[in-house]
Each structure stands twice: as C-alpha cells, then as structure tokens.
Design a protein around this motif. Sequence first.
Motif, PDB file in Angstrom:
ATOM      1  N   SER A 123       5.016 -31.904  30.728  1.00  0.00           N
ATOM      2  CA  SER A 123       4.156 -32.684  29.838  1.00  0.00           C
ATOM      3  C   SER A 123       4.883 -33.089  28.559  1.00  0.00           C
ATOM      4  N   MET A 124       5.794 -32.238  28.086  1.00  0.00           N
ATOM      5  CA  MET A 124       6.617 -32.612  26.938  1.00  0.00           C
ATOM      6  C   MET A 124       7.451 -33.839  27.262  1.00  0.00           C
ATOM      7  N   VAL A 162       3.695 -27.081  30.990  1.00  0.00           N
ATOM      8  CA  VAL A 162       3.470 -27.230  29.548  1.00  0.00           C
ATOM      9  C   VAL A 162       4.778 -27.419  28.780  1.00  0.00           C
ATOM     10  N   LEU A 184       5.289 -37.002  27.541  1.00  0.00           N
ATOM     11  CA  LEU A 184       4.883 -37.468  26.213  1.00  0.00           C
ATOM     12  C   LEU A 184       6.031 -38.201  25.522  1.00  0.00           C
ATOM     13  N   THR A 224       3.211 -31.830  17.423  1.00  0.00           N
ATOM     14  CA  THR A 224       2.397 -31.209  18.462  1.00  0.00           C
ATOM     15  C   THR A 224       2.386 -29.692  18.272  1.00  0.00           C
ATOM     16  N   TYR A 257      -2.057 -34.202  32.447  1.00  0.00           N
ATOM     17  CA  TYR A 257      -1.413 -35.500  32.272  1.00  0.00           C
ATOM     18  C   TYR A 257      -2.394 -36.516  31.699  1.00  0.00           C
ATOM     19  N   ARG A 289      -4.437 -28.583  21.067  1.00  0.00           N
ATOM     20  CA  ARG A 289      -5.347 -28.393  22.202  1.00  0.00           C
ATOM     21  C   ARG A 289      -6.750 -28.066  21.723  1.00  0.00           C
ATOM     22  N   VAL A 339      -2.372 -36.266  28.028  1.00  0.00           N
ATOM     23  CA  VAL A 339      -1.171 -36.885  27.456  1.00  0.00           C
ATOM     24  C   VAL A 339      -1.341 -38.403  27.409  1.00  0.00           C
ATOM     25  N   ASP A 364      -3.636 -31.799  25.234  1.00  0.00           N
ATOM     26  CA  ASP A 364      -3.543 -30.624  26.102  1.00  0.00           C
ATOM     27  C   ASP A 364      -2.416 -30.852  27.106  1.00  0.00           C
ATOM     28  N   HIS A 365      -1.321 -30.099  26.964  1.00  0.00           N
ATOM     29  CA  HIS A 365      -0.178 -30.260  27.844  1.00  0.00           C
ATOM     30  C   HIS A 365      -0.451 -29.794  29.276  1.00  0.00           C
ATOM     31  N   SER A 366      -1.588 -29.199  29.508  1.00  0.00           N
ATOM     32  CA  SER A 366      -1.950 -28.803  30.868  1.00  0.00           C
ATOM     33  C   SER A 366      -2.480 -29.982  31.677  1.00  0.00           C
ATOM     34  N   LEU A 391       8.102 -32.430  18.859  1.00  0.00           N
ATOM     35  CA  LEU A 391       7.501 -31.939  20.102  1.00  0.00           C
ATOM     36  C   LEU A 391       7.644 -30.419  20.134  1.00  0.00           C
TER      37      LEU A 391
END
Length: 344
Positions: A151-152, A147, A155, A43, A103, A70, A106, A99-101, A124
């Motif tokens: 989100s990490m 972020v 994931l 990522t 969900y 992203r 993800v 995009d970790h912004s 990650l």
Amino acid sequence: MAKSFDVSPEKEGSMLNFFQRQLTQTPEVVQGVNLEGKTAIVTGSNVGVGLECSRRLLDLGLSKLVLAVRSEAKGQTALADLSKGRNLKEGAIVVWHLDHSSYDSVLSFVEKTKTLDRLDIVILNIGIMTTSPKPNPNTGHEETIQVNYLSMALLAILLLPVIKSKLPEQQGPSRITIVSSDASAWAKFKERNEVPLLPSFDRPGKMDMVERTFVSKLLGQFFLVELAKRVPPTVAIINASTPGMVHDSQISRDTAQTFSGKLAEVFRRRIGYTSTVGARMITDAAVKHGEETHGQYLNFQKVKPMAPIIYTAEGERIRDQLWKETMAEFSFAGAEDIIKDIRN
C-alpha cells in the motif's frame, strides 16, 4: 544507482555499527528551512515519528498539513496537540482517512489530494509490527507486507500524477520521503529465490514476524531504487531515511505484550531515541537535501548505503522481479501507464 559512500554497505548494515551509532550519535535539530506557503502530507501522523515530523514541519513554517491516519478520532487528537501554542489559519491542519489495509482507501485518499492547491512534501511513515501472520481480508496478502510495502508503494505511485499537476504552482520539485529502517540489512530474506516472489509471503504457517518486518522494509528499499530510476527528479525527489531505534513510536505496541517483546522494550528504552529525536532524520531527508538524494537512503542526515544486497547482482535480479510483480499487482490502478506518463 552508482554512488560512492564513505562506508561500505556491509559495515553500515552491521548490527555493531548500528548500536555504535545509536549510542554515540544524536541527529541534529532541523533548522534553516522556511516552509511558508508549502503543503505536506504525513502518513501515520497521529502518534510517534509521524506526529513529531508533523510538529517539526509546522515549526519550520509549513502552511498546510494533511494528517493521513487510519483513525480519524486519533487524528483529531493529534490535530489538537499540534495546534497548541500556534496561530494557525483555519484549515492549516486537516485530518484525512487513510487505511493501508485497503487499496480502495488508498485510491480514495489520492482522489482527495487532487483538491490541494499544491503538494510539496510527502512523508510515507505508516508501518506495523505484529506478533503473528494475518491475511489481509481485502487482498489476501500477509498484512505486514500489505501495509508496510504494497500500500505504501501504491500510494507513492498514485501521488505522482497529482504532484506533477501541482508543479506549476511550486518552485521546484516535490519531495517524497519513505520511512525505512537499518534493519533492512538484517533480513535473512529466505524468500529471495522464490518466483513469483510476492505470493511467497502469503503462505500460511508459523513465521518470525520481526524478520517479516525487516523484509517488508527491505522490499521498500528495492522499490525506492526502481521508482527513482523512472521518476525524473525534476518532478519529485524521492528518498528514504530512518529514525533509528525509537522507544516511544508505538510500532511495537503488539509485540511489547509478549515476553520477548517486554525484554526488548526494556532494551529499547535504554538506548532508543524519543520520537522527537528520531523524527529529525526523517524531516531532514524531506526538506534539507537536493537531487543528490534521489533514489538514496539517508542516515544521520547523510547519504549512506542501503542493505548490502541492494548493490549486488542478486539484488538487481530481485529488484527487477519485484518491480514487475508490483506493477502487475497494481494493474487495476494503471500503475505502469502512470510511470510512463511521468517520464514524459
């Protein structure tokens, strides 16, 4: 979590020790590993450490690489860069949006991973450092926490059933390596006594965003310990590592525009590694070690202590609280059921 280290957490986590390591040690090039036939996800892989980890995995013979990014346009640029001088099969490198912004992003990404034949390595790496707090429009959480931590963590959990389903095609467990930071030990972590904990990061007002970045990485270490307790290393060996101080990773591109940030960049360029060198430590953690690194933190390619608070009674309390709140946050995705199923 019992582990004997060759240095105390307090000494390992001190700034003096950090700068001494940075000035006197250089991580070794990762070699002696053959990744032919294996598949990896990296990522944040269009620039910096993520890009260089991707390059080294390909150098080691990796057969399939997923660049999780992203910006798909920037991902395609990275794909072209990584492909230069290589005789790769069609589809050996693919660019997938993440995009970790969000969900939803993800969830969509994880759904796509089910189409892979196997999943041997996950790095990650996505992370941000901003100049001011910003609420995430989708979740309401402060964006750095969203972020770098939430989100990490989501994931990592959602990939576990995918990994487990691919094990019959693989020889041995998959690997998940979280990109962490020595700066976790430097977090003042003023929110440590807040109950609940996660909402305390969302309060409006002025805040030290460098400190917030440190805290986000510390939360990742708390999460690593708890996740590794619940996931058998026969399914996935989960560890963390740091690239050290890197001067060309672009994580500080926003803060570098401020006066103090510009001064910090001068310092960073003097003692920081290139992303190529820093990525050696992350790649090493992902491919060179075994079950002894499950739930552990690697620095300069050896198992080292995480932030000192991790090993205290206070840290145990915080880990338990953070885990419960994180599971509640991810109830929409059935995170607790996933963890229970993985243990069986």
